[in-house]
Design a protein around this motif. Structure first.
Motif, short mmCIF file in Angstrom:
data_model
loop_
_atom_site.label_atom_id
_atom_site.label_comp_id
_atom_site.label_asym_id
_atom_site.label_seq_id
_atom_site.Cartn_x
_atom_site.Cartn_y
_atom_site.Cartn_z
N LEU A 284 0.87 -1.18 0.00
CA LEU A 284 0.00 0.00 0.00
C LEU A 284 0.90 1.22 0.00
CD1 LEU A 284 -2.81 1.29 0.19
CD2 LEU A 284 -2.64 1.12 2.68
N VAL A 285 0.93 1.93 -1.13
CA VAL A 285 1.84 3.08 -1.24
C VAL A 285 1.15 4.24 -1.93
CG1 VAL A 285 3.90 1.62 -1.35
CG2 VAL A 285 2.78 2.32 -3.48
N TYR A 286 1.64 5.43 -1.58
CA TYR A 286 1.33 6.63 -2.34
C TYR A 286 2.35 6.78 -3.46
CZ TYR A 286 -1.91 8.60 1.15
OH TYR A 286 -2.97 8.84 1.99
N ASP A 287 1.89 7.14 -4.65
CA ASP A 287 2.82 7.54 -5.69
C ASP A 287 3.66 8.70 -5.14
OD1 ASP A 287 3.62 9.33 -8.06
OD2 ASP A 287 2.97 7.49 -9.06
N ARG A 288 4.97 8.61 -5.32
CA ARG A 288 5.86 9.62 -4.72
C ARG A 288 5.59 11.03 -5.21
NH1 ARG A 288 9.53 5.21 -5.29
NH2 ARG A 288 10.40 4.50 -3.30
N SER A 289 5.02 11.14 -6.41
CA SER A 289 4.75 12.47 -6.96
C SER A 289 3.73 13.24 -6.12
CB SER A 289 4.24 12.35 -8.40
OG SER A 289 2.97 11.71 -8.44
N MET A 290 2.98 12.54 -5.25
CA MET A 290 1.94 13.17 -4.45
C MET A 290 2.48 13.82 -3.19
SD MET A 290 -0.85 10.08 -4.75
CE MET A 290 -2.15 10.90 -3.81
N SER A 291 3.72 13.52 -2.83
CA SER A 291 4.20 13.82 -1.48
C SER A 291 5.14 15.01 -1.39
CB SER A 291 4.87 12.57 -0.88
OG SER A 291 3.93 11.51 -0.80
N GLY A 292 5.18 15.82 -2.43
CA GLY A 292 5.94 17.06 -2.36
C GLY A 292 7.44 16.83 -2.29
#
Length: 325
Positions: A284-292
């Motif tokens: 379960l991960v957030y795409d890194r582009s979302m995290s500033g």
């Protein structure tokens, strides 16, 4: 100097944030932040004067618990504390002229969509269980206060709020660090007691508590609302985390791929066992582009954060745990 009010005494993230800001003051040699805390366990807080604060951090909430079902009364309590109380606090902050309201939501608002999930800016929220639903309802109430019509309109790059009052909603992944509770202590116990562990290459977004506190500090400085997805700069796996915890105490734990079929079998089992195995070994991960700009707030990498969590760095003492908010 900025004045910060933490609504919710004795909460893990709230107390960690207060300590972090006071230590930041000390590191800079001047009082950049003045922090006050109020309890919201009874209605007395409603008479507290919010005037003069630059930011309010909503720390009150009922934490996630692993349970198969809840009563209607329990569901109502989750809604009351995690949603209604947050909305009431935000309204009071707006009326008092507070510039920024910060709300810690959760990755769990996306629901359970299988054993491998990558969340992107286009991933819709949906079908969370009772805890996630209470967080989602809180977000919706805050979006309305901010003048946004819903999740679709609350894009990460869009400000939430009007001039003079902004709302920052943070959908947090697993938070771990010194002094907390939750999933991490179980991993620490396994690392201490087991000579070997499955070598499962799953991926998880997580955030170490001091990295999160620095992220919040930067939002306070910026004073800008929005929908945020902070995470550590690197994904990690359950197996790697157990190995790093063991290594922090000078212990070597063997990771065995031969155990992976047992993990796969457990993940397919119905009921609580399957759900727990999927949670532990799924991705379960957030795409890194979302995290500033993660480099700006991720002060510690995984190994350094575990050393600090386990009390093996900088003279820290004692173990800690983690929390799934």
């Amino acid at each position: 100097m900025k004045r910060i009010l933490i609504a919710g005494a004795n909460s893990y993230i709230g107390t960690s944030l207060e300590r972090y800001l006071l230590e930041y003051n000390a590191s800079q040699g001047r009082e950049l932040y003045r922090v006050d805390t109020i309890s919201q366990r009874d209605p007395v807080w409603e008479s507290f004067d919010f005037g003069g604060y630059d930011a309010v951090f909503q720390a009150s909430g009922i934490a996630h618990v692993d349970t198969g079902s809840v009563t209607r009364e329990q569901q109502a309590l989750y809604d009351q504390v995690n949603c209604d109380l947050a909305a009431a606090t935000a309204r009071k902050a707006r009326e008092a002229g507070v510039g920024l309201f910060l709300y810690p939501s959760s990755i769990i608002v996306y629901g359970n969509k299988g054993l491998s999930q990558v969340i992107t800016p286009d991933t819709p929220v949906g079908n969370p269980h009772f805890y996630g639903n209470s967080k989602l309802r809180a977000e919706e109430a805050l979006f309305r206060l901010a003048g946004a019509s819903g999740d679709k309109d609350a894009a990460p790059e869009r400000e939430l709020g009007t001039e003079g009052f902004q709302i920052a909603v943070m959908r947090l992944p697993m938070v771990y660090g010194k002094g907390s509770r939750g999933n991490y202590p179980l991993l620490a116990k396994l690392a201490d007691r087991l000579p070997f562990f499955p070598d499962v290459q799953n991926q998880r977004s997580m955030i170490y508590i001091e990295n999160l506190c620095e992220f919040i500090r930067q939002r306070i400085e910026e004073g800008r609302g929005g929908l945020y997805f902070p995470q550590n700069a690197e994904y990690t796996s359950t197996s790697r985390m157990v190995r790093e915890i063991a290594a922090a105490h000078g212990k070597k734990i063997r990771l065995l791929k031969g155990l992976n079929p047992l993990v796969a079998l457990a993940c397919r089992m119905p009921g609580r066992i399957g759900a727990m195995a999927g949670k532990a070994f799924g991705s379960l991960v957030y795409d890194r582009s979302m995290s500033g700009d993660m480099e700006s707030y991720c002060l510690y990498d995984l190994r350094e954060s575990i050393l600090r969590t386990e009390g093996c760095a900088d003279g820290q003492e004692g173990k800690s745990g983690g929390i799934q908010i």
